[in-house]
Design a protein around this motif. Structure first.
Motif, PDB file in Angstrom:
ATOM      1  N   MET A   1       0.826  -1.210   0.000  1.00  0.00           N
ATOM      2  CA  MET A   1       0.000   0.000   0.000  1.00  0.00           C
ATOM      3  C   MET A   1       0.858   1.257   0.000  1.00  0.00           C
ATOM      4  O   MET A   1       0.603   2.202  -0.760  1.00  0.00           O
ATOM      5  N   TYR A   2       1.859   1.272   0.859  1.00  0.00           N
ATOM      6  CA  TYR A   2       2.725   2.455   0.939  1.00  0.00           C
ATOM      7  C   TYR A   2       3.408   2.717  -0.403  1.00  0.00           C
ATOM      8  O   TYR A   2       3.469   3.865  -0.866  1.00  0.00           O
ATOM      9  N   GLU A   3       3.900   1.657  -1.023  1.00  0.00           N
ATOM     10  CA  GLU A   3       4.587   1.807  -2.309  1.00  0.00           C
ATOM     11  C   GLU A   3       3.633   2.313  -3.396  1.00  0.00           C
ATOM     12  O   GLU A   3       4.070   2.967  -4.348  1.00  0.00           O
ATOM     13  N   LEU A   4       2.345   2.033  -3.236  1.00  0.00           N
ATOM     14  CA  LEU A   4       1.357   2.475  -4.224  1.00  0.00           C
ATOM     15  C   LEU A   4       0.842   3.887  -3.950  1.00  0.00           C
ATOM     16  O   LEU A   4       0.008   4.404  -4.694  1.00  0.00           O
ATOM     17  N   GLY A   5       1.310   4.493  -2.862  1.00  0.00           N
ATOM     18  CA  GLY A   5       0.925   5.868  -2.571  1.00  0.00           C
ATOM     19  C   GLY A   5      -0.146   6.039  -1.506  1.00  0.00           C
ATOM     20  O   GLY A   5      -0.646   7.149  -1.295  1.00  0.00           O
TER      21      GLY A   5
ATOM     22  N   PRO B   1      10.112   2.897  15.767  1.00  0.00           N
ATOM     23  CA  PRO B   1       9.021   3.840  15.488  1.00  0.00           C
ATOM     24  C   PRO B   1       8.241   4.214  16.744  1.00  0.00           C
ATOM     25  O   PRO B   1       8.006   3.380  17.620  1.00  0.00           O
ATOM     26  N   ASP B   2       7.841   5.464  16.809  1.00  0.00           N
ATOM     27  CA  ASP B   2       7.023   5.954  17.919  1.00  0.00           C
ATOM     28  C   ASP B   2       5.579   5.505  17.722  1.00  0.00           C
ATOM     29  O   ASP B   2       5.074   5.505  16.607  1.00  0.00           O
ATOM     30  N   MET B   3       4.919   5.120  18.799  1.00  0.00           N
ATOM     31  CA  MET B   3       3.543   4.625  18.693  1.00  0.00           C
ATOM     32  C   MET B   3       2.596   5.386  19.624  1.00  0.00           C
ATOM     33  O   MET B   3       1.550   4.863  20.006  1.00  0.00           O
ATOM     34  N   HIS B   4       2.950   6.618  19.989  1.00  0.00           N
ATOM     35  CA  HIS B   4       2.098   7.343  20.935  1.00  0.00           C
ATOM     36  C   HIS B   4       0.763   7.744  20.311  1.00  0.00           C
ATOM     37  O   HIS B   4      -0.207   8.001  21.018  1.00  0.00           O
ATOM     38  N   GLU B   5       0.705   7.795  18.971  1.00  0.00           N
ATOM     39  CA  GLU B   5      -0.538   8.106  18.289  1.00  0.00           C
ATOM     40  C   GLU B   5      -0.746   7.097  17.163  1.00  0.00           C
ATOM     41  O   GLU B   5      -0.733   7.430  15.992  1.00  0.00           O
TER      42      GLU B   5
ATOM     43  N   CYS C   1       5.434   2.897   8.348  1.00  0.00           N
ATOM     44  CA  CYS C   1       5.569   3.498   7.018  1.00  0.00           C
ATOM     45  C   CYS C   1       5.171   4.976   6.995  1.00  0.00           C
ATOM     46  O   CYS C   1       5.361   5.647   5.980  1.00  0.00           O
ATOM     47  N   GLY C   2       4.575   5.460   8.075  1.00  0.00           N
ATOM     48  CA  GLY C   2       4.117   6.846   8.095  1.00  0.00           C
ATOM     49  C   GLY C   2       2.692   7.019   7.611  1.00  0.00           C
ATOM     50  O   GLY C   2       2.245   8.140   7.341  1.00  0.00           O
ATOM     51  N   ILE C   3       1.945   5.915   7.490  1.00  0.00           N
ATOM     52  CA  ILE C   3       0.546   5.964   7.071  1.00  0.00           C
ATOM     53  C   ILE C   3      -0.333   6.277   8.278  1.00  0.00           C
ATOM     54  O   ILE C   3      -0.204   5.646   9.328  1.00  0.00           O
ATOM     55  N   LYS C   4      -1.256   7.229   8.132  1.00  0.00           N
ATOM     56  CA  LYS C   4      -2.208   7.539   9.197  1.00  0.00           C
ATOM     57  C   LYS C   4      -3.262   6.429   9.271  1.00  0.00           C
ATOM     58  O   LYS C   4      -3.631   5.857   8.250  1.00  0.00           O
ATOM     59  N   VAL C   5      -3.760   6.171  10.493  1.00  0.00           N
ATOM     60  CA  VAL C   5      -4.691   5.052  10.683  1.00  0.00           C
ATOM     61  C   VAL C   5      -5.944   5.497  11.428  1.00  0.00           C
ATOM     62  O   VAL C   5      -5.875   6.251  12.405  1.00  0.00           O
ATOM     63  N   PHE C   6      -7.086   5.000  10.941  1.00  0.00           N
ATOM     64  CA  PHE C   6      -8.350   5.109  11.666  1.00  0.00           C
ATOM     65  C   PHE C   6      -8.899   3.702  11.814  1.00  0.00           C
ATOM     66  O   PHE C   6      -8.984   2.958  10.830  1.00  0.00           O
ATOM     67  N   GLY C   7      -9.266   3.331  13.044  1.00  0.00           N
ATOM     68  CA  GLY C   7      -9.720   1.961  13.281  1.00  0.00           C
ATOM     69  C   GLY C   7     -11.077   1.886  13.945  1.00  0.00           C
ATOM     70  O   GLY C   7     -11.420   2.705  14.798  1.00  0.00           O
TER      71      GLY C   7
END
Length: 269
Positions: free
Chosen positions: A98-102, A151-155, A220-226
């Motif tokens: 996914m990251y590689e695809l943008g 990687p930081d996981m605070h958010e 990867c720096g992707i924002k997440v909503f769960g």
């Protein structure tokens, strides 16, 4: 592994006619959201080079491209689980692709067992944090670009997207819960004592997915909503027997509400 990621991304890129920035992972019994996607084209997992294949009932096993909320998106209809026998690198392979695809924003959904006494079956729980109980970490081994070694996981779950979801839910009169998702290996459902333990540790819902995917996405720096759909309850005075079929049924019933919120978030963001 990185070579395989590049190969898979290249194969898909050559066949894509859209440029999505947002991806959605549809969990157990949550594949109906795929019917809301328009202008679709898709690839079964078995056709995609290096891609694992989902083996769980309720997971269709295909990558869908199209539009939702007026935006280009890609969706995984069916995910991969550690309990299926896949390594963590295989479970989280799609997020690397996914990251590689943008892709820069990821929506994850799952069916989960609720252990918060305020919850009821069919509730929608917006995930604001997680606890990782998987026996293997998805970042174990040589560090994979582009993420840092530590990687930081605070958010882990994006605060702005959560706030937007709350606003949308309030506008539409949709009741939502918030809570901490506990990720476990499975495939057994939890014993009453395990439910109580996870609750004491700060968990509100428990399931067998999501956490590895979120960790790698954030790496990867992707924002997440769960979002978790509460499909069963445990850890209370009266034990409740759980079956996969019942989980699917409860997830199906709650899908329209989840779809409405996700579609509107995508439209506005």
């Amino acid at each position: 592994m990185y070579t395989k990621i590049q190969e898979t991304a290249s194969w898909l890129r050559e066949r894509m006619t859209t440029s999505p920035k947002t991806a959605i992972i549809l969990g157990t019994g949550l594949g109906q959201l795929a019917s809301e996607i328009t202008d679709t084209y898709e690839f079964p997992y078995e056709q995609i080079p290096n891609f694992p294949v989902s083996t769980v009932e309720g997971h269709a096993g295909k990558l869908i491209f199209g539009k939702l909320g007026g935006k280009d998106i890609m969706a995984m209809e069916g995910r991969f689980h550690f309990y299926e026998g896949y390594s963590m690198k295989e479970v989280t392979f799609p997020e690397r692709v996914m990251y590689e695809l943008g892709i820069r924003t990821l929506f994850v959904s799952n069916a989960a067992g609720g252990m918060n006494p305020k919850f009821k079956i069919g509730d929608l729980m917006i995930i604001n944090d997680h606890i990782n109980f998987f026996p293997e970490h998805p970042l174990r081994g040589k560090n994979c670009p582009p993420g840092p070694r530590f990687p930081d996981m605070h958010e882990a779950y994006d605060h702005e997207l959560i706030a937007l979801a709350d606003k949308i839910a309030e506008e539409k009169g949709i009741s939502v819960q918030h809570g901490v998702y506990v990720g476990v290996q499975g495939p057994t459902f939890e014993t009453p004592a395990e439910y109580r333990m996870y609750r004491l540790l700060g968990g509100d819902a428990v399931g067998m997915s999501t956490v590895p995917e979120v960790i790698v996405a954030r790496h990867c720096g992707i924002k997440v909503f769960g979002v978790s759909i509460i499909t069963d309850l445990g850890g209370f005075d009266t034990p409740v027997e759980v079956s996969h079929e019942e989980v699917q049924k409860a997830a199906n019933a709650a899908q329209p509400v989840m779809t409405e919120i996700m579609r509107e978030i995508i439209r506005r963001s």
